[in-house]
Enzyme design. Sequence first.
Site, PDB file in Angstrom:
ATOM      1  N   GLY A   1     -11.159   6.725  -0.081  1.00  0.00           N
ATOM      2  CA  GLY A   1      -9.980   6.499  -0.592  1.00  0.00           C
ATOM      3  C   GLY A   1      -9.355   5.459   0.540  1.00  0.00           C
ATOM      4  O   GLY A   1      -9.713   5.528   1.476  1.00  0.00           O
TER       5      GLY A   1
ATOM      6  N   GLY B   1      -5.080   3.972   1.520  1.00  0.00           N
ATOM      7  CA  GLY B   1      -3.677   4.026   1.293  1.00  0.00           C
ATOM      8  C   GLY B   1      -2.795   2.946   2.092  1.00  0.00           C
ATOM      9  O   GLY B   1      -3.412   2.151   2.794  1.00  0.00           O
ATOM     10  N   GLY B   2      -1.690   3.306   2.281  1.00  0.00           N
ATOM     11  CA  GLY B   2      -0.802   2.228   3.149  1.00  0.00           C
ATOM     12  C   GLY B   2      -1.098   2.202   4.549  1.00  0.00           C
ATOM     13  O   GLY B   2      -1.033   1.225   5.459  1.00  0.00           O
TER      14      GLY B   2
ATOM     15  N   LYS C   1     -10.807   9.637   9.058  1.00  0.00           N
ATOM     16  CA  LYS C   1      -9.686   8.962   8.616  1.00  0.00           C
ATOM     17  C   LYS C   1      -9.241   7.847   9.609  1.00  0.00           C
ATOM     18  O   LYS C   1      -9.050   8.198  10.653  1.00  0.00           O
ATOM     19  CB  LYS C   1      -8.597  10.033   8.735  1.00  0.00           C
ATOM     20  CG  LYS C   1      -7.423   9.692   8.074  1.00  0.00           C
ATOM     21  CD  LYS C   1      -6.349  10.937   8.244  1.00  0.00           C
ATOM     22  CE  LYS C   1      -4.932  10.579   7.571  1.00  0.00           C
ATOM     23  NZ  LYS C   1      -3.798  11.741   7.667  1.00  0.00           N
TER      24      LYS C   1
ATOM     25  N   ASP D   1       5.433  17.654   2.941  1.00  0.00           N
ATOM     26  CA  ASP D   1       5.019  17.002   2.149  1.00  0.00           C
ATOM     27  C   ASP D   1       3.839  17.514   1.120  1.00  0.00           C
ATOM     28  O   ASP D   1       2.979  17.162   0.678  1.00  0.00           O
ATOM     29  CB  ASP D   1       4.342  15.552   2.444  1.00  0.00           C
ATOM     30  CG  ASP D   1       4.073  14.567   1.374  1.00  0.00           C
ATOM     31  OD1 ASP D   1       4.795  14.715   0.445  1.00  0.00           O
ATOM     32  OD2 ASP D   1       3.517  13.476   1.732  1.00  0.00           O
TER      33      ASP D   1
ATOM     34  N   VAL E   1     -10.370   6.248   4.127  1.00  0.00           N
ATOM     35  CA  VAL E   1     -11.021   7.264   4.299  1.00  0.00           C
ATOM     36  C   VAL E   1     -12.474   7.306   4.168  1.00  0.00           C
ATOM     37  O   VAL E   1     -12.713   6.791   2.887  1.00  0.00           O
ATOM     38  CB  VAL E   1     -10.335   8.591   3.762  1.00  0.00           C
ATOM     39  CG1 VAL E   1     -11.057   9.785   3.908  1.00  0.00           C
ATOM     40  CG2 VAL E   1      -8.567   8.714   4.241  1.00  0.00           C
TER      41      VAL E   1
END
Length: 268
Positions: free
Chosen positions: A18, A20-21, A40, A138, A25
Site C-alpha cells: 500500500g 499513502g501521503g 514502512k 486514530d 509499505v
Amino acid sequence: MAILNNRYEFDPATDELGRGGFGRVFRAKDTFLNREVVLKYAAKGDLPDKYSLIEEIKRVIDFNHPNLTRYFDAMTDRAESGFGETVEYQIGVMEYVRGGNLQDFLASRPTEEQLRPIILGILEGLDYLHKQGIIHRDIKPKNILLQPEDGKLIPKICDFGISKSAGGEMTALSNVIGTFEYMSPEQLGNNPDQRIGTNADLWSLGVVMYEMFTGELPFGSQRSGQTSAQVIGNILRAETPPKLNQIPQPYRTAISQCLVLDARNRVR
C-alpha cells in the site's frame, strides 16, 4: 530484487502492500531470521511538521502485546528519485499481519459471534497502550489489522504515528489530528481547555463498534454524502445515533458509554 541493510529482501514492483501521503509499505523477507516482515518507508520531505517515523518507533518498539503490531527495527536510507534527486527515507520494520484490516473484514458482514473476540482484543490492546501512558488518537477500522491464528482472527492495533504520551500537555486546539469521523469531541475542539485523555480512544472505539453492527458511522460520513462540517457538527452535539437501538446488548450499552460528549463523564 532490493536488499535493505544487507538483511531485508523485497521486490519493489511486486511486494508493495500500500501507499499513502507519507510513503509506501512493502512486504519483505528478513533473511537473518527467515521471517516475513513489513517495511514502512516514509520520505522525509513528505512528512508533516513535527512527525518522525523514527520517533514513532522509539515510543513503541519495546511494547509487546498480542493485540498490538510490533516494530522490530528502524533506520534511515538514501536513494535517488526519478528526478535525479537524493531522497532521505525513514524506515520502520514491522510485524507482518496476514489477514488484512478490519475495514475490509466488515465488508463481509460478519456475525456477532465473529465480532465479539475482535472487540475484546481491541479493548485489551488499548488497555495495554493506556497503561503505558500512550493515547493512540486514530482508532479506526483501517488501523486494526487481523491475524489468522488457530481458526480465529486476532486484532492488532497498528499505526502509532500520531500517538501521544498521556502525561504530556495536550489540548484540542493544538492537536486536531486523526480521521475526523472517528475523532472525539475534545480532539475537535469542543472545549479548548480540556486535555485529551486516554478515553478519547474509547470514543473512537464506540464509533468503530457502532459501524461493526450497523455498517454506518453514528454521526455520518463524507462517503455517505455529508460534508465534513456536518459530520463535525453532529459529533459536537453527540445526539443518540439513529440505529443504536438495533444493536444487541451488551454492545449497545458499551457504545452509549463510549459516545459521551463530555470526556469527564465518559467511560475510562
